[in-house]
Scaffold this motif. Structure first.
Motif, PDB file in Angstrom:
ATOM      1  N   VAL A  82       0.854  -1.186   0.000  1.00  0.00           N
ATOM      2  CA  VAL A  82       0.000   0.000   0.000  1.00  0.00           C
ATOM      3  C   VAL A  82       0.889   1.233   0.000  1.00  0.00           C
ATOM      4  CG1 VAL A  82      -1.915  -1.092   1.180  1.00  0.00           C
ATOM      5  CG2 VAL A  82      -0.158   0.001   2.489  1.00  0.00           C
ATOM      6  N   GLY A  83       0.277   2.355  -0.291  1.00  0.00           N
ATOM      7  CA  GLY A  83       1.074   3.581  -0.372  1.00  0.00           C
ATOM      8  C   GLY A  83       1.423   3.861  -1.819  1.00  0.00           C
ATOM      9  N   LYS A  84       1.652   5.121  -2.110  1.00  0.00           N
ATOM     10  CA  LYS A  84       1.889   5.489  -3.514  1.00  0.00           C
ATOM     11  C   LYS A  84       3.159   4.852  -4.056  1.00  0.00           C
ATOM     12  CE  LYS A  84       2.332   9.840  -4.578  1.00  0.00           C
ATOM     13  NZ  LYS A  84       2.994  10.407  -5.730  1.00  0.00           N
ATOM     14  N   THR A  85       4.225   4.870  -3.266  1.00  0.00           N
ATOM     15  CA  THR A  85       5.450   4.219  -3.738  1.00  0.00           C
ATOM     16  C   THR A  85       5.719   2.936  -2.975  1.00  0.00           C
ATOM     17  OG1 THR A  85       6.728   5.545  -2.212  1.00  0.00           O
ATOM     18  CG2 THR A  85       6.539   6.354  -4.460  1.00  0.00           C
ATOM     19  N   GLY A  86       4.694   2.409  -2.307  1.00  0.00           N
ATOM     20  CA  GLY A  86       4.853   1.122  -1.649  1.00  0.00           C
ATOM     21  C   GLY A  86       5.485   1.178  -0.285  1.00  0.00           C
TER      22      GLY A  86
ATOM     23  N   LEU B 135       0.561   5.902   3.147  1.00  0.00           N
ATOM     24  CA  LEU B 135      -0.829   5.938   2.714  1.00  0.00           C
ATOM     25  C   LEU B 135      -1.643   6.887   3.572  1.00  0.00           C
ATOM     26  CD1 LEU B 135      -2.841   4.559   0.817  1.00  0.00           C
ATOM     27  CD2 LEU B 135      -3.352   2.995   2.647  1.00  0.00           C
ATOM     28  N   LEU B 136      -1.422   6.868   4.893  1.00  0.00           N
ATOM     29  CA  LEU B 136      -2.256   7.664   5.776  1.00  0.00           C
ATOM     30  C   LEU B 136      -1.605   8.979   6.153  1.00  0.00           C
ATOM     31  CD1 LEU B 136      -3.441   4.793   8.099  1.00  0.00           C
ATOM     32  CD2 LEU B 136      -4.663   5.838   6.236  1.00  0.00           C
ATOM     33  N   GLY B 137      -0.417   9.254   5.611  1.00  0.00           N
ATOM     34  CA  GLY B 137       0.188  10.559   5.843  1.00  0.00           C
ATOM     35  C   GLY B 137       0.780  10.744   7.215  1.00  0.00           C
ATOM     36  N   VAL B 138       1.339   9.671   7.792  1.00  0.00           N
ATOM     37  CA  VAL B 138       1.957   9.791   9.115  1.00  0.00           C
ATOM     38  C   VAL B 138       3.465   9.910   8.925  1.00  0.00           C
ATOM     39  CG1 VAL B 138       2.373   8.565  11.262  1.00  0.00           C
ATOM     40  CG2 VAL B 138       0.150   8.456  10.182  1.00  0.00           C
ATOM     41  N   ASP B 139       4.099  10.824   9.636  1.00  0.00           N
ATOM     42  CA  ASP B 139       5.541  10.986   9.535  1.00  0.00           C
ATOM     43  C   ASP B 139       6.242   9.810  10.190  1.00  0.00           C
ATOM     44  OD1 ASP B 139       7.863  13.539  10.700  1.00  0.00           O
ATOM     45  OD2 ASP B 139       8.019  11.941   9.208  1.00  0.00           O
TER      46      ASP B 139
END
Lengths: 493, 485
Positions: free
Chosen positions: A284-288, A294-298
């Motif tokens: 998951v995630g744009k670049t995996g 995916l959820l925008g957590v640092d």
């Protein structure tokens, strides 16, 4: 949330009750029968007490042919399932030479690296010839090769943390790390549906364990407040440290964890966050890069990130990523690093090569294509299943989709009927899930083409009608636009 | 007027006297005579009932208010996740640039490698590499699933059958990691309340398994049969009626922490006398002991059916990864569903399983490898017996040659520093790669630390002699203050 219809709950209870009664009956007869034959234990206590394996003997053995099916090829999108037969009513299963080519909906092959890959396999064979299949030694002795160092840098870079350490098995990673970073006097708060390796690691550490309701941040906050206010049990001393353990994607539910809220709560109450990304890294995630992306957590907010390489990278092993000091400390004292053989060099090379493909560093765009394909495949499949009336769990974008079965008789029915039509699915029952909530779990891969998915949908729909698991009303048929063969993306109306 | 008042008082007095002396006061109720004390008793009863009905004094229960909890949460300061980093934590192990065979390349230099447990010299063996390559091309690298869900590949089943065939048992089960074999097998069979008698020098995998099983654990002195017998005697004397209690003895064939070999025949005699079951860990003895490499049972002439559970890690003599467990069919079948390291974990990569099959094939065809290994160990022993300041603490037949300081510095830390110095000098100056046994903070083993040398059948005689002379030289320099006069 799973909402089980009343009638289904009733029939499920009834079925289990019947099976239990039959089992007890047969045990009773077996006891009488054994009385005639003298037992040959001669003073030793029996190695397995009667009640411990009641479930195995009387319930599981009846449907044993649905589990543990051997395969004779690589676990790619299509694979060869070995046929088995039994002479004694499923108690023992014997292999035959016959194989049947089936569509694979059960293996964890999210990005399609399971079979021989054009970029990875030549490099893997090179590293095999250079370093041999194993180093026969622990990491601190003579088991660290240049490959291992490169792998750890690569993983740390990919995940987004300063440093990482790699172990040979994902299960051992959890079991051997938790006892090192927390001990007696500490508190572990874990999600109620966490994986067995986390439970084992938590038990092995000696810390107190508390559970919060699955994926419910308000309940986590409540538990944290209570526990900090009360302190250690009986002495009421303040806790030494608190670690909250969550997973990225829960493998039996297909849900993503609510990471932003959980991280915010942990920051507020000064607890450490341990994220287990076994199923989500690479998938998951744009670049995996997993749920954080995916959820925008640092990634700096999550203290310890753990993951495995079995699912998306087509290899074996696990990693822990964190700050440089944490990794140095782990390398100094973690038993899995000091006592266990280091990860096999070809497996390490496979991970490095697959990460390069995902990031596009091999010069092609196959990585980006794979990531886009798995997202589209999962969303398409899930929405289609839901339209047909199945009860499917999980969030959008997650490649794991459980379909609810409930009744114990539907488990083998679904599994066997699908196999007859050359679709291999995985069915899960107690004890991996609660007793009433048996399910079939589908894992979508980037190597599934559109035709594969359509065939799977057709077969599942047919079998679903036969077995009767369409618990929700089906939506009226929509007109699907099929692309010309050769293209791989599909557009829905 | 006065007469009416007087009459009234008189009447009252008369009435009171009458009441007190009334015949009712001397009534007979149910055959019991009742006197005038009836009223006093009734009064007392009323007072008692009144006191009993009073609520006892308890301080009122006041749960913490939200504000108080907020304050407590703000005040609480957790410890840091890890203790501060010290010097010794920052040391890095040497990095290999080639396969870990008997000669390896470390930091660009070629060294003689005594740090890999490559007992039969299978690292770099052609046949193994060939079978791995064909497996990689056919199956890919990983198996992508646990054994229950399409992770069972036919090579796994073949490997299990081959191992059972080789050792002479009915069945075996493959684990995907050597360390997890023991700590998954033990909690499968030992639950709370069972009794386990274990050697104090076992490695961390076994210790963790024992801890997870929550059974009662009793340690006996390392490799000391008298201590074992005393412990068994004590336990059976205490629990005469424990028919349902399962009792186990856990030992390793060749101890990783000291190089000693367990006397299996004596253990079997004790086991049969006291009715215990034996769990044997043969990680370092498969392929090494016994004239055809079948392990400690062949070495001590004990039929393998007498051992209940045998586990081993394949990362030593067989030069692959993973582990296996073997025993009777009932034992193995039970593990297929209740062993957590087997059920909840992905299966062994198929190329490693095919490497294991090839390794066993090669071993069966070339049993002279075990005798070559024995010769090598003997040469090393002879060469190291006169090194100053160091004594050999392991068994003369064990492939792990364990060197200990003759005179300890007094603390484990001091010993470790000396030994590290020794090993580093040997690597840098003499190109001989040896390692010190390291302990984790979680390890509870009380045995002393030392230098471990893993002898391989692929070492040539010149390698071994080089190692002996190198250690002599280095020990003379480092230990000159610690040598006994």
């Amino acid at each position: 949330m799973i909402t089980i219809p009343y009638l289904t709950a009733l029939t499920t209870y009834f079925s289990y009750g019947l099976l239990f009664a039959f089992g007890q009956f047969r045990d009773f007869f077996r006891k009488i029968f054994d009385w005639w034959q003298a037992s040959n234990l001669q003073g030793y206590a029996p190695i397995c007490l009667g009640l411990e394996d009641f479930y195995i003997r009387r319930l599981y053995l009846r449907i044993q042919d649905c589990f543990g099916r051997p395969i004779a090829s690589s676990p790619d999108a299509w694979f060869d399932v070995v046929e088995r037969y039994s002479n004694d009513n499923n108690k023992t299963l014997k292999r035959t030479e016959k194989i049947s080519r089936c569509l694979n909906l059960g293996s964890y092959n999210y990005l399609g690296f399971a079979a021989a890959d054009e970029y990875c396999t030549p490099r893997v064979i090179d590293s095999l010839n250079r370093f041999s299949a194993s180093t026969c030694s622990t990491r601190v002795d003579g088991g660290t090769t240049t490959l291992h160092k490169e792998l750890e840098e690569c993983v740390a870079n990919f995940v987004g943390k300063p440093a990482a350490v790699v172990f040979g098995m994902g299960y051992v990673t959890n079991s051997a790390i938790l006892p090192v970073i927390i001990g007696k006097g500490g508190l572990i708060i874990s999600d109620s549906l966490n994986h067995n390796s986390i439970v084992n690691g938590a038990r092995g550490s000696g810390a107190t364990i508390r559970v919060f309701q699955h994926n419910t941040p308000p309940h986590l906050e409540k538990v944290l407040r209570e526990q900090i206010a009360e302190g250690q049990p009986r002495t009421h001393r303040p806790w030494k440290k608190i670690i909250v353990v969550v997973e990225g994607i829960y493998s039996m539910e297909g849900e993503l964890c609510k990471l932003p809220e959980i991280v915010a709560i942990c920051k507020k109450y000064k607890a450490y966050v341990y994220l287990d990304e076994a199923h989500s890294i690479g998938a998951v995630g744009k670049t995996g890069r997993g749920v954080c992306e995916l959820l925008g957590v640092d990634t700096a907010d999550v203290d310890i990130m753990m993951g495995t390489f079995t699912k998306s990278f087509g290899s074996c092993g696990g990693y822990i990523a964190g700050s440089k000091e944490l990794i140095q400390y782990l390398k100094y004292t973690c038993p899995a690093h000091l006592y266990a053989t280091s990860i096999s060099p070809p497996a390490a090379q496979q991970i490095i090569s697959s990460i390069k493909v995902i990031l596009g560093e091999d010069g092609s765009s196959r990585g980006a294509q794979k990531l886009a394909r798995i997202r589209e495949n999962s969303n398409f499949f899930r929405s289609e299943l839901q339209k047909m009336g199945f009860e499917v769990l999980g969030d959008n974008d997650s490649p794991v989709m459980p379909i609810m079965l409930y009744n114990p008789a539907k488990i083998p029915a679904f599994s066997r009927e699908c196999l007859k039509q050359n679709v291999a699915v995985v069915t899960v029952a107690f004890p991996a899930t609660p007793l009433l909530l048996a399910r079939a779990r589908i894992c979508i891969s980037a190597s599934h083409t559109k035709e594969d998915l359509l065939k799977a949908l057709e077969v599942i729909s047919q079998v679903g009608d036969m077995v009767g698991i369409k618990y929700f009303p089906a939506e009226p048929e929509k007109q699907l636009q099929h692309q010309q063969p050769g293209k791989e993306t599909i557009k829905l109306e | 007027m006065e007469s009416t008042a007087l009459n009234f008082v008189n009447a009252t007095l008369n009435w009171v006297t009458l009441a007190l002396d009334a015949p009712a006061a001397r009534a007979v109720v149910f055959g019991v005579h009742i006197g005038g004390h009836l009223f006093v008793e009734v009064l007392l009863l009323v007072v008692i009932l009144f006191l009993l009905s009073q609520k006892s004094y308890k301080p009122p229960k006041r749960p913490l208010t939200k504000k108080e909890i907020d304050e407590l949460c703000d005040e609480w300061v957790p410890e840091s996740l890890i203790p501060p980093i010290t010097e010794e934590m920052q040391s890095e192990p040497p990095v290999l640039e080639s396969a870990a065979g008997p000669h390896a390349i470390v930091n660009g230099k070629e060294v003689v490698n005594f740090a890999s447990a490559n007992y039969l010299g299978f690292i770099g063996h052609e046949k193994l590499l060939d079978s791995c390559t064909s497996a990689l091309e056919k199956y890919g690298v990983g198996s992508c699933g646990p054994r229950g869900f399409y992770g069972t590949i036919d090579v796994h089943l073949d490997c299990e059958a081959r191992i059972a065939n080789f050792l002479g048992t009915t069945d075996s089960i493959l684990y995907s990691y050597g360390l997890s074999t023991m700590f998954s097998a033990i909690p499968c069979f030992c639950k709370k309340g069972d009794i386990i008698v274990v050697d104090e020098g076992v490695h961390w995998g076994i210790q963790n398994g024992l801890y997870l099983s929550r059974s009662t654990i009793v340690y006996f002195k390392h490799n000391d049969m008298e201590s074992l017998e005393k412990t068994l005697e004590k336990i059976t004397a205490k629990n005469q009626r424990a028919k349902k209690l399962r009792r186990y003895i856990v030992v390793e064939a060749v101890y990783q922490n000291s190089g000693q070999i367990a006397p299996l025949d004596k253990i079997i005699k004790l086991k049969e006398k006291y009715r215990f079951r034996v769990l044997l860990d043969e990680s370092n003895s498969i392929g090494v002991l016994g004239h055809s490499g079948r392990g400690l049972t062949e070495y001590c002439n004990v039929p393998i059916e007498k051992i209940d559970i045998v586990t081993a890690s394949m990362g030593h003599a067989l030069a692959t990864e993973g582990g296996f467990c073997t025993g009777s069919a009932r034992v193995i079948d039970h593990q297929r569903l209740s062993s957590s390291g087997y059920v909840f974990s992905a299966s062994l990569p198929p190329y490693l399983a095919s490497a294991a099959i090839t390794a066993i094939d090669v071993l069966e065809q070339n049993p002279e490898l075990t005798s070559k290994l024995k010769e090598n160990i003997a040469i090393l022993w002879k060469g190291l017996s006169d090194v100053q300041g160091i004594s050999i603490a392991s068994n003369p037949e064990s492939p792990i040659v364990f060197l200990r300081l003759k005179k300890s510095t007094g603390s484990t830390k001091g010993d470790l520093q000396l030994l590290e110095d020794l090993a580093n000098r040997a690597l840098e100056e003499e190109s001989v790669f040896v390692v010190v046994s390291k302990r984790s903070t979680l390890d509870k083993c009380p045995l002393p630390v030392g230098i471990r040398m893993f002898v391989s059948a692929a070492h040539s005689e010149s390698d071994l002699l080089k190692a002996c002379s190198a250690l002599k030289k280095v020990a003379a320099v480092v230990l000159k203050d610690h040598i006994r006069p």
